[in-house]
Design a protein around this motif. Structure first.
Motif, PDB file in Angstrom:
ATOM      1  N   PRO A 136       0.786  -1.241   0.000  1.00 17.36           N
ATOM      2  CA  PRO A 136       0.000   0.000   0.000  1.00 17.36           C
ATOM      3  C   PRO A 136       0.826   1.304   0.000  1.00 17.36           C
ATOM      4  CG  PRO A 136       0.016  -0.933   2.195  1.00 17.36           C
ATOM      5  CD  PRO A 136       0.835  -1.856   1.342  1.00 17.36           C
ATOM      6  N   HIS A 137       1.592   1.528  -1.053  1.00 10.51           N
ATOM      7  CA  HIS A 137       2.375   2.760  -1.240  1.00 10.51           C
ATOM      8  C   HIS A 137       3.233   3.067  -0.008  1.00 10.51           C
ATOM      9  CE1 HIS A 137       2.496   6.714  -3.756  1.00 10.51           C
ATOM     10  NE2 HIS A 137       3.647   6.480  -3.157  1.00 10.51           N
ATOM     11  N   ILE A 138       4.166   2.146   0.262  1.00 14.27           N
ATOM     12  CA  ILE A 138       4.993   2.274   1.471  1.00 14.27           C
ATOM     13  C   ILE A 138       6.462   2.515   1.131  1.00 14.27           C
ATOM     14  CG2 ILE A 138       3.461   0.930   2.973  1.00 14.27           C
ATOM     15  CD1 ILE A 138       5.331  -1.519   2.463  1.00 14.27           C
ATOM     16  N   GLY A 139       6.742   2.963  -0.107  1.00 11.92           N
ATOM     17  CA  GLY A 139       8.137   3.147  -0.530  1.00 11.92           C
ATOM     18  C   GLY A 139       8.962   3.960   0.456  1.00 11.92           C
ATOM     19  N   SER A 140       8.416   5.072   0.913  1.00 10.72           N
ATOM     20  CA  SER A 140       9.179   5.950   1.814  1.00 10.72           C
ATOM     21  C   SER A 140       8.874   5.675   3.279  1.00 10.72           C
ATOM     22  CB  SER A 140       8.875   7.417   1.485  1.00 10.72           C
ATOM     23  OG  SER A 140       7.491   7.699   1.711  1.00 10.72           O
ATOM     24  N   ALA A 141       8.178   4.573   3.554  1.00 14.52           N
ATOM     25  CA  ALA A 141       7.678   4.362   4.918  1.00 14.52           C
ATOM     26  C   ALA A 141       8.718   3.765   5.857  1.00 14.52           C
ATOM     27  CB  ALA A 141       6.420   3.494   4.881  1.00 14.52           C
ATOM     28  N   THR A 142       9.780   4.523   6.123  1.00 12.98           N
ATOM     29  CA  THR A 142      10.632   4.229   7.275  1.00 12.98           C
ATOM     30  C   THR A 142      10.505   5.430   8.204  1.00 12.98           C
ATOM     31  OG1 THR A 142      12.641   5.286   6.427  1.00 12.98           O
ATOM     32  CG2 THR A 142      12.285   2.961   5.836  1.00 12.98           C
ATOM     33  N   THR A 143      10.736   5.203   9.477  1.00 16.67           N
ATOM     34  CA  THR A 143      10.612   6.307  10.436  1.00 16.67           C
ATOM     35  C   THR A 143      11.547   7.448  10.035  1.00 16.67           C
ATOM     36  OG1 THR A 143      10.084   4.704  12.141  1.00 16.67           O
ATOM     37  CG2 THR A 143      10.758   6.884  12.899  1.00 16.67           C
ATOM     38  N   ALA A 144      12.789   7.081   9.703  1.00 18.13           N
ATOM     39  CA  ALA A 144      13.773   8.123   9.379  1.00 18.13           C
ATOM     40  C   ALA A 144      13.338   8.922   8.150  1.00 18.13           C
ATOM     41  CB  ALA A 144      15.137   7.484   9.145  1.00 18.13           C
ATOM     42  N   ALA A 145      12.942   8.228   7.100  1.00 15.29           N
ATOM     43  CA  ALA A 145      12.584   8.936   5.859  1.00 15.29           C
ATOM     44  C   ALA A 145      11.366   9.837   6.082  1.00 15.29           C
ATOM     45  CB  ALA A 145      12.310   7.935   4.742  1.00 15.29           C
ATOM     46  N   ARG A 146      10.344   9.304   6.737  1.00 17.00           N
ATOM     47  CA  ARG A 146       9.129  10.106   6.903  1.00 17.00           C
ATOM     48  C   ARG A 146       9.377  11.314   7.815  1.00 17.00           C
ATOM     49  NH1 ARG A 146       4.471   6.926   5.218  1.00 17.00           N
ATOM     50  NH2 ARG A 146       5.120   6.346   3.118  1.00 17.00           N
ATOM     51  N   GLU A 147      10.232  11.151   8.853  1.00 16.71           N
ATOM     52  CA  GLU A 147      10.510  12.309   9.715  1.00 16.71           C
ATOM     53  C   GLU A 147      11.331  13.355   8.954  1.00 16.71           C
ATOM     54  OE1 GLU A 147      12.005  11.189  13.554  1.00 16.71           O
ATOM     55  OE2 GLU A 147      10.099  10.259  14.141  1.00 16.71           O
ATOM     56  N   GLN A 148      12.260  12.880   8.124  1.00 21.42           N
ATOM     57  CA  GLN A 148      13.053  13.835   7.330  1.00 21.42           C
ATOM     58  C   GLN A 148      12.175  14.523   6.281  1.00 21.42           C
ATOM     59  OE1 GLN A 148      16.147  10.939   6.345  1.00 21.42           O
ATOM     60  NE2 GLN A 148      17.629  12.328   7.247  1.00 21.42           N
ATOM     61  N   MET A 149      11.200  13.801   5.760  1.00 20.60           N
ATOM     62  CA  MET A 149      10.261  14.434   4.821  1.00 20.60           C
ATOM     63  C   MET A 149       9.498  15.570   5.523  1.00 20.60           C
ATOM     64  SD  MET A 149       8.826  11.028   2.880  1.00 20.60           S
ATOM     65  CE  MET A 149       7.470  11.811   2.014  1.00 20.60           C
ATOM     66  N   THR A 150       9.133  15.337   6.786  1.00 23.79           N
ATOM     67  CA  THR A 150       8.447  16.396   7.531  1.00 23.79           C
ATOM     68  C   THR A 150       9.354  17.621   7.649  1.00 23.79           C
ATOM     69  OG1 THR A 150       7.278  14.721   8.811  1.00 23.79           O
ATOM     70  CG2 THR A 150       7.230  16.960   9.678  1.00 23.79           C
ATOM     71  N   GLU A 151      10.611  17.371   8.037  1.00 27.69           N
ATOM     72  CA  GLU A 151      11.567  18.485   8.188  1.00 27.69           C
ATOM     73  C   GLU A 151      11.677  19.278   6.888  1.00 27.69           C
ATOM     74  OE1 GLU A 151      13.205  19.408  10.919  1.00 27.69           O
ATOM     75  OE2 GLU A 151      12.450  17.740  12.121  1.00 27.69           O
ATOM     76  N   LEU A 152      11.827  18.539   5.798  1.00 24.74           N
ATOM     77  CA  LEU A 152      12.029  19.198   4.502  1.00 24.74           C
ATOM     78  C   LEU A 152      10.770  19.946   4.056  1.00 24.74           C
ATOM     79  CD1 LEU A 152      14.331  19.529   2.644  1.00 24.74           C
ATOM     80  CD2 LEU A 152      13.786  17.351   1.556  1.00 24.74           C
ATOM     81  N   ALA A 153       9.622  19.326   4.279  1.00 22.34           N
ATOM     82  CA  ALA A 153       8.373  19.989   3.888  1.00 22.34           C
ATOM     83  C   ALA A 153       8.203  21.289   4.676  1.00 22.34           C
ATOM     84  CB  ALA A 153       7.186  19.060   4.125  1.00 22.34           C
ATOM     85  N   VAL A 154       8.570  21.254   5.961  1.00 17.25           N
ATOM     86  CA  VAL A 154       8.458  22.461   6.785  1.00 17.25           C
ATOM     87  C   VAL A 154       9.482  23.508   6.329  1.00 17.25           C
ATOM     88  CG1 VAL A 154       8.834  23.349   9.138  1.00 17.25           C
ATOM     89  CG2 VAL A 154       7.415  21.307   8.768  1.00 17.25           C
ATOM     90  N   GLU A 155      10.713  23.068   6.087  1.00 17.64           N
ATOM     91  CA  GLU A 155      11.748  24.022   5.610  1.00 17.64           C
ATOM     92  C   GLU A 155      11.304  24.677   4.313  1.00 17.64           C
ATOM     93  OE1 GLU A 155      15.619  22.177   5.276  1.00 17.64           O
ATOM     94  OE2 GLU A 155      15.478  21.572   7.382  1.00 17.64           O
ATOM     95  N   ASN A 156      10.763  23.880   3.405  1.00 12.05           N
ATOM     96  CA  ASN A 156      10.287  24.441   2.132  1.00 12.05           C
ATOM     97  C   ASN A 156       9.213  25.489   2.379  1.00 12.05           C
ATOM     98  OD1 ASN A 156      11.931  22.953   0.387  1.00 12.05           O
ATOM     99  ND2 ASN A 156      10.455  21.283   0.183  1.00 12.05           N
ATOM    100  N   LEU A 157       8.261  25.156   3.255  1.00  7.87           N
ATOM    101  CA  LEU A 157       7.152  26.084   3.474  1.00  7.87           C
ATOM    102  C   LEU A 157       7.639  27.369   4.157  1.00  7.87           C
ATOM    103  CD1 LEU A 157       4.093  26.066   2.852  1.00  7.87           C
ATOM    104  CD2 LEU A 157       3.749  25.790   5.305  1.00  7.87           C
ATOM    105  N   LEU A 158       8.505  27.201   5.169  1.00  3.45           N
ATOM    106  CA  LEU A 158       9.014  28.389   5.873  1.00  3.45           C
ATOM    107  C   LEU A 158       9.745  29.305   4.886  1.00  3.45           C
ATOM    108  CD1 LEU A 158      10.334  26.817   9.226  1.00  3.45           C
ATOM    109  CD2 LEU A 158       8.283  28.225   8.904  1.00  3.45           C
TER     110      LEU A 158
END
Ligand code: DGY
Length: 312
Positions: A274-296
């Motif tokens: 079910p679309h879990i390619g990026s589903a590791t804790t590390a990757a998903r938390e880093q995606m959050t960081e990057l998404a926030v950095e992009n938005l800021l």
């Protein structure tokens, strides 16, 4: 302080940074906001963090007159109308790099699982059907030394190629702007495994159609961790039923989620996750960081660290 809408709770502490600087409205449900809620919450927002489950189209953008930064929590941006955003001067961020290895690992896991028929073998054990060691049962295909065709030699495609070299595989790829490669038809004809890593665009939609599948070997296995619509699923079902190819392992489908009555699900030799390619804790938390950095960055009028459209 700007008003920001985040369409789902995201893993890790990254959203705290956003809350510290901006009035942050996070959709609290497990399922994505229905369309009317997405429109309503985005309407007054200056910043939006969207997921691949949100359709950020021209209508949504038009209904949000104050919107000035969109940050997509994914490397793919096919759910966002980049042309409409660019026309409004809205930067669109995305999250490459941090999920490359996780996605490449999953692609290789699918390749191995399909080649060695792991789902069938595991189900047999649960069903009490492990009666003895059988010389001619659960026979799969060799991965070591086989030929892997990579369609889309970008970041993730290259990471999959690196893994394949560890298995002494011959790696073929389609050409990129900077590297030569094989035409798709030749790659399909020569590969034991075909792994898709191109973005979904009007050009790649249904790239793997009946004609493409007919070029693959009857022993070949198709792996898709990119986007479901790159594959014509009706054609794939026929190919699996008729033995045109030996199997398929998909982490992505069209639509997502695939409905339980979708005819594809009855096809043989098919593995779907079910679309879990990026589903590791590390990757998903880093995606959050990057998404926030992009938005800021976008809200501050600075270029986003990873911007999918050209800076205004
Ligand atoms: C992406 O980022 O585009 C993946 O499909 C989900 O992480």
């Amino acid at each position: 302080m700007a008003r920001v809408f985040v369409t789902r709770a995201l893993p890790g502490p990254g959203l705290d940074r956003l809350r510290a600087e901006h009035e942050t409205d996070v959709w609290p449900e497990r399922l994505p906001p229905p369309r009317e809620e997405l429109v309503e919450h985005t309407a007054g927002a200056e910043g939006l963090i969207s997921l691949l489950t949100d359709v950020v189209d021209a209508d949504l953008i038009a209904a949000a007159p104050r919107l000035r930064a969109i940050s997509n929590y994914a490397v793919g941006t096919d759910n966002v109308d980049i042309i409409a955003a660019t026309a409004r001067g809205i930067p669109v961020g995305h999250t490459p790099d941090v999920l490359t290895d996780a996605t490449a690992d999953l692609a290789f896991a699918l390749l191995l699982a399909a080649a060695r028929r792991l789902p069938v073998a595991a189900r047999a054990v649960i069903a009490g059907d492990w009666l003895t060691w059988e010389p001619a049962r659960h026979l799969g295909q060799s991965v070591h030394g086989a030929t892997l065709g990579i369609v889309g030699l970008g970041r993730i495609g290259r990471a999959v190629a690196a893994r394949a070299h560890g298995f002494a595989m011959e790696v073929l790829s389609t050409p990129t702007a900077t590297t030569p490669g094989l035409p798709l038809a030749a790659l399909l004809e020569r590969s034991d495994f075909v792994s898709l890593h191109c973005p979904l665009t009007p050009v790649t939609r249904h790239l793997i159609n009946a004609e493409a599948l007919s070029r693959m070997r009857p022993t070949a296995i198709l792996i898709n961790t990119a986007r479901g619509a790159i594959v014509d699923q009706a054609a794939l079902r026929t190919a699996l039923e008729q033995g045109t190819i030996a199997g398929a392992a998909l982490d992505v489908t069209n639509p997502e989620p695939i409905t339980p009555d979708d005819p594809l699900l009855s096809a043989p030799n098919l593995l779907i996750t079910p679309h879990i390619g990026s589903a590791t804790t590390a990757a998903r938390e880093q995606m959050t960081e990057l998404a926030v950095e992009n938005l800021l960055a976008g809200l501050a009028g600075r270029p986003m660290p990873h911007q999918a459209n050209a800076p205004a």
